[in-house]
Design a protein around this motif. Structure first.
Motif, PDB file in Angstrom:
ATOM      1  N   GLU A   1      -2.791  -1.517   4.671  1.00 33.73           N
ATOM      2  CA  GLU A   1      -2.220  -0.889   3.476  1.00 33.73           C
ATOM      3  C   GLU A   1      -2.516   0.600   3.380  1.00 33.73           C
ATOM      4  OE1 GLU A   1      -3.748  -2.522  -0.131  1.00 33.73           O
ATOM      5  OE2 GLU A   1      -5.797  -1.799   0.195  1.00 33.73           O
ATOM      6  N   ARG A   2      -3.215   1.157   4.378  1.00 32.21           N
ATOM      7  CA  ARG A   2      -3.621   2.566   4.288  1.00 32.21           C
ATOM      8  C   ARG A   2      -3.016   3.398   5.418  1.00 32.21           C
ATOM      9  NH1 ARG A   2      -6.969   3.777  -0.413  1.00 32.21           N
ATOM     10  NH2 ARG A   2      -7.856   1.755  -1.029  1.00 32.21           N
TER      11      ARG A   2
ATOM     12  N   ASN B   1      -5.824   8.394  -4.155  1.00 31.74           N
ATOM     13  CA  ASN B   1      -5.371   7.191  -3.444  1.00 31.74           C
ATOM     14  C   ASN B   1      -3.857   7.086  -3.287  1.00 31.74           C
ATOM     15  OD1 ASN B   1      -4.249   5.729  -5.829  1.00 31.74           O
ATOM     16  ND2 ASN B   1      -6.379   5.676  -6.494  1.00 31.74           N
ATOM     17  N   ARG B   2      -3.072   7.963  -3.891  1.00 31.68           N
ATOM     18  CA  ARG B   2      -1.604   7.875  -3.812  1.00 31.68           C
ATOM     19  C   ARG B   2      -0.986   9.244  -4.097  1.00 31.68           C
ATOM     20  NH1 ARG B   2      -1.262   3.954  -9.010  1.00 31.68           N
ATOM     21  NH2 ARG B   2      -3.227   3.356  -8.067  1.00 31.68           N
TER      22      ARG B   2
ATOM     23  N   GLY C   1      -6.134   7.676   4.711  1.00 35.91           N
ATOM     24  CA  GLY C   1      -6.973   7.002   3.735  1.00 35.91           C
ATOM     25  C   GLY C   1      -6.256   6.606   2.463  1.00 35.91           C
ATOM     26  N   LYS C   2      -5.088   7.204   2.197  1.00 39.32           N
ATOM     27  CA  LYS C   2      -4.362   6.861   0.985  1.00 39.32           C
ATOM     28  C   LYS C   2      -3.484   5.623   1.211  1.00 39.32           C
ATOM     29  CE  LYS C   2      -4.186  11.299  -1.404  1.00 39.32           C
ATOM     30  NZ  LYS C   2      -3.330  12.221  -2.203  1.00 39.32           N
ATOM     31  N   TYR C   3      -3.082   5.006   0.098  1.00 40.48           N
ATOM     32  CA  TYR C   3      -2.172   3.869   0.185  1.00 40.48           C
ATOM     33  C   TYR C   3      -0.884   4.281   0.898  1.00 40.48           C
ATOM     34  CZ  TYR C   3      -4.997   1.485  -3.390  1.00 40.48           C
ATOM     35  OH  TYR C   3      -6.015   0.881  -4.088  1.00 40.48           O
TER      36      TYR C   3
ATOM     37  N   GLY D   1       1.683  -0.172  -0.320  1.00 38.77           N
ATOM     38  CA  GLY D   1       0.533  -0.592   0.478  1.00 38.77           C
ATOM     39  C   GLY D   1       0.933  -1.089   1.847  1.00 38.77           C
TER      40      GLY D   1
END
Length: 568
Positions: free
Chosen positions: A59-60, A523-524, A530-532, A560
């Motif tokens: 998902e990353r 995270n987005r 490393g981000k979604y 994801g």
């Protein structure tokens, strides 16, 4: 939702869990490894890099770079996706909306006029309601949404008597396109205890004829009793709306939706939808201050109580005034067209200034992020004054108070936002849907040229977003960006060319800046390791054809790393 709804929710959970578990287990899951090559990959990182390819593990996001670099990571378990020159970018983030309101048409009558719907005159509207009433047992509510008095040929609201006539055996209630007014028939008013003797509530107006008879029109806080009843949905209706809204949002590339102004019952409904696997998108909730004020004041409110898998809690929302097109936005100067002949009419505050100060200070002292709906510049003055006082009493280094809409913000207010750490979320698409009428009816040419002043915000170094306020307008993120760039009206004019911004800035306003606004930028919102892997694939490039940007189609959407929509 009523206690009956919660009984239904419990029964739905208990009886339907086994069946829906099979649906949940079929929700898309990400491949172990995906590599995207041969495209324009718009990263939306700090440098706005555009690269050829990207690698995703689960998902990353794993890495970005050239085709050669990413192909070097391919092995027997890798799924290679050829972008064929198309544009891959971060999934769109709804900066302000009312999920799952885009699916209101599953439970209510769509009364929008062109360019959104088909209602051109009062008879069109009444005929649609008459047909709906014929389908329902006597006593059931007939509801509609999206009507716009200024687009109907008659140029007025429906009346209580007209709604009585089309559905004499039903309570009838219609939600105005702004969301800030309701018109109701006699049965609906009686059901909530409103009669000719009922006084106007604080921050609202009950419409009356010169002789004191009820017109059926309810403005701002006066609309709330009827609005709550007309939107009191059963469990299955709510879950059906969630499923329909998910499909629509995914089809337009939205990977993070927003539910702005959430009451406790709706928050519970979202949790249930998450448990049942009906929420493949991410969702940010804005709890309503009116619903959680006592808990917040007592120190017992915990945002995490509302969170669930893929559901985060953002700012607590306050509605400080109304809408300009409803003549309820609070202005410092009178409306361009005198309202009911009153040349001094400036609208009004939905929350009195003193109470607004109290509410904002309480939220700020509790360490909660705040989002305040403010359209008129008088309301924006009150909001900024209240927040300045709260910051002085309880300083926070990075507060990110969100000023929702900020439609009539003056240049001095934009600078003050930058100084205070306030971030506006502009409803920039107003220039398309209402721009001609803002100029000619509501606020006149000078002020209309300055609505949603993104140009001033950019010049001040103020980070901002753009939203569609769905279901006020359809969920079309590329329209939100397009309007920032072009400011073109439905009639074909350009409204305030000095307030336009460049394409990349506009795209950031519906991706990384929208993530930043709700403290989710780590995270987005951009394509970085490393981000979604929340992604949207467009069939063309907004950078190469700025005017054609809103016509681009979404070919695929991933959340994801899992495919949640594919065209064709």
């Amino acid at each position: 939702m009523s206690w009956k709804t919660w009984v239904l929710l419990g029964l739905t959970f208990a009886v339907g869990l086994f069946t829906l578990f099979s649906i949940a287990t079929r929700l898309p899951t990400p491949p172990e490894h995906q590599v995207f090559v041969n495209g324009d990959v718009l990263t939306m990182d700090a440098e706005n890099r555009v690269v050829q390819a990207m690698s995703v593990r689960g998902e990353r996001i794993e890495a970005l770079g050239s085709n050669e670099d990413m192909m070097a990571l391919v092995d027997d378990r890798t799924e290679v996706i050829d972008l064929a020159g198309r544009t891959l970018m971060p999934g769109f983030i709804d900066a302000h909306g009312h999920f799952p309101g885009s699916a209101l048409n599953t439970v209510s009558v769509d009364l929008n006029s062109p360019p959104i719907g088909t209602m051109e005159n009062m008879e069109d509207l009444l005929a649609a309601l008459r047909a709906r009433a014929a389908q329902l047992p006597a006593g059931e509510w007939v509801t509609g949404f999206g009507y716009d008095d200024t687009l109907l040929a008659e140029g007025r609201h429906p009346t209580r008597e007209e709604l009585d006539a089309v559905a004499p055996e039903h309570p009838v209630a219609l939600l105005h396109i702004s969301g800030h007014m309701v018109v109701a028939n006699s049965r609906a008013l009686e059901a909530v205890g409103i009669d000719a003797e009922t006084p106007d509530p604080e921050g609202g107006v009950i419409g009356r004829t010169p002789s004191g008879e009820l017109t059926g029109l309810l403005e701002e806080t006066a609309r709330l009793p009827v609005a709550e009843r007309m939107l009191d949905l059963g469990a299955m209706d709510f879950l059906r709306m969630v499923s329909a809204a998910v499909r629509e949002y995914a089809a337009y590339g939205v990977t993070t939706a927003q539910a702005g102004g959430v009451a406790p019952q709706m928050a519970g409904g979202f949790k249930l939808a998450s448990v049942l696997g009906l929420m493949p998108l991410r969702l940010v909730l804005f709890p309503m201050q009116d619903d959680y004020g006592e808990e917040i004041a007592a120190g017992t409110f915990d945002p995490e109580d509302l969170a669930a898998r893929r559901i985060d809690v953002g700012a607590v929302k306050i509605v400080a005034d109304g809408s300009i097109q409803g003549f309820t936005g609070y202005l410092t100067r009178p409306y361009h067209t005198p309202f009911h002949g009153d040349e001094d009419y400036r609208g009004y505050a939905a929350v009195p200034r003193e109470r607004l100060f109290e509410q904002i200070e309480t939220l700020h002292a509790a360490g909660l992020q705040i989002a305040v709906h403010g359209n008129g510049d008088a309301s924006i003055d009150d909001i900024l004054d209240a927040f300045a006082a709260a910051q002085a009493a309880h300083p926070v280094d990075d507060p990110r108070l969100i000023l929702i809409h900020a439609q009539m913000a003056r240049e001095d207010q934009i600078q003050r936002m930058a100084d205070l750490g306030v971030t506006p979320s502009f409803f920039a698409a107003h220039t398309w849907f209402w721009g001609d009428r803002h100029r000619d009816i509501f606020i006149g040419p000078e002020r209309a040229a300055q609505i949603s002043p993104a140009g001033w915000a950019q010049a001040a170094g103020l980070r901002f977003t753009s939203h569609m306020d769905t279901p006020v307008t359809p969920m079309r993120p590329l329209q939100a960006a397009w309007s920032l760039v072009h400011r073109q009206t439905y009639g074909g004019d350009v409204l305030g060319p000095e307030q336009r911004v460049d394409v990349m800035t506009a795209l950031r306003a519906v991706t990384i800046d929208a993530a930043w606004q709700v403290f989710q930028e780590d995270n987005r919102g951009s394509l970085e390791p490393g981000k979604y892997a929340d992604l949207v694939l467009l069939n063309g490039s907004p950078l190469r054809d700025a005017m054609g940007m809103r016509e681009l189609q979404v070919d695929a959407t991933w959340v994801g790393g899992a495919l949640v929509f594919k065209r064709g």
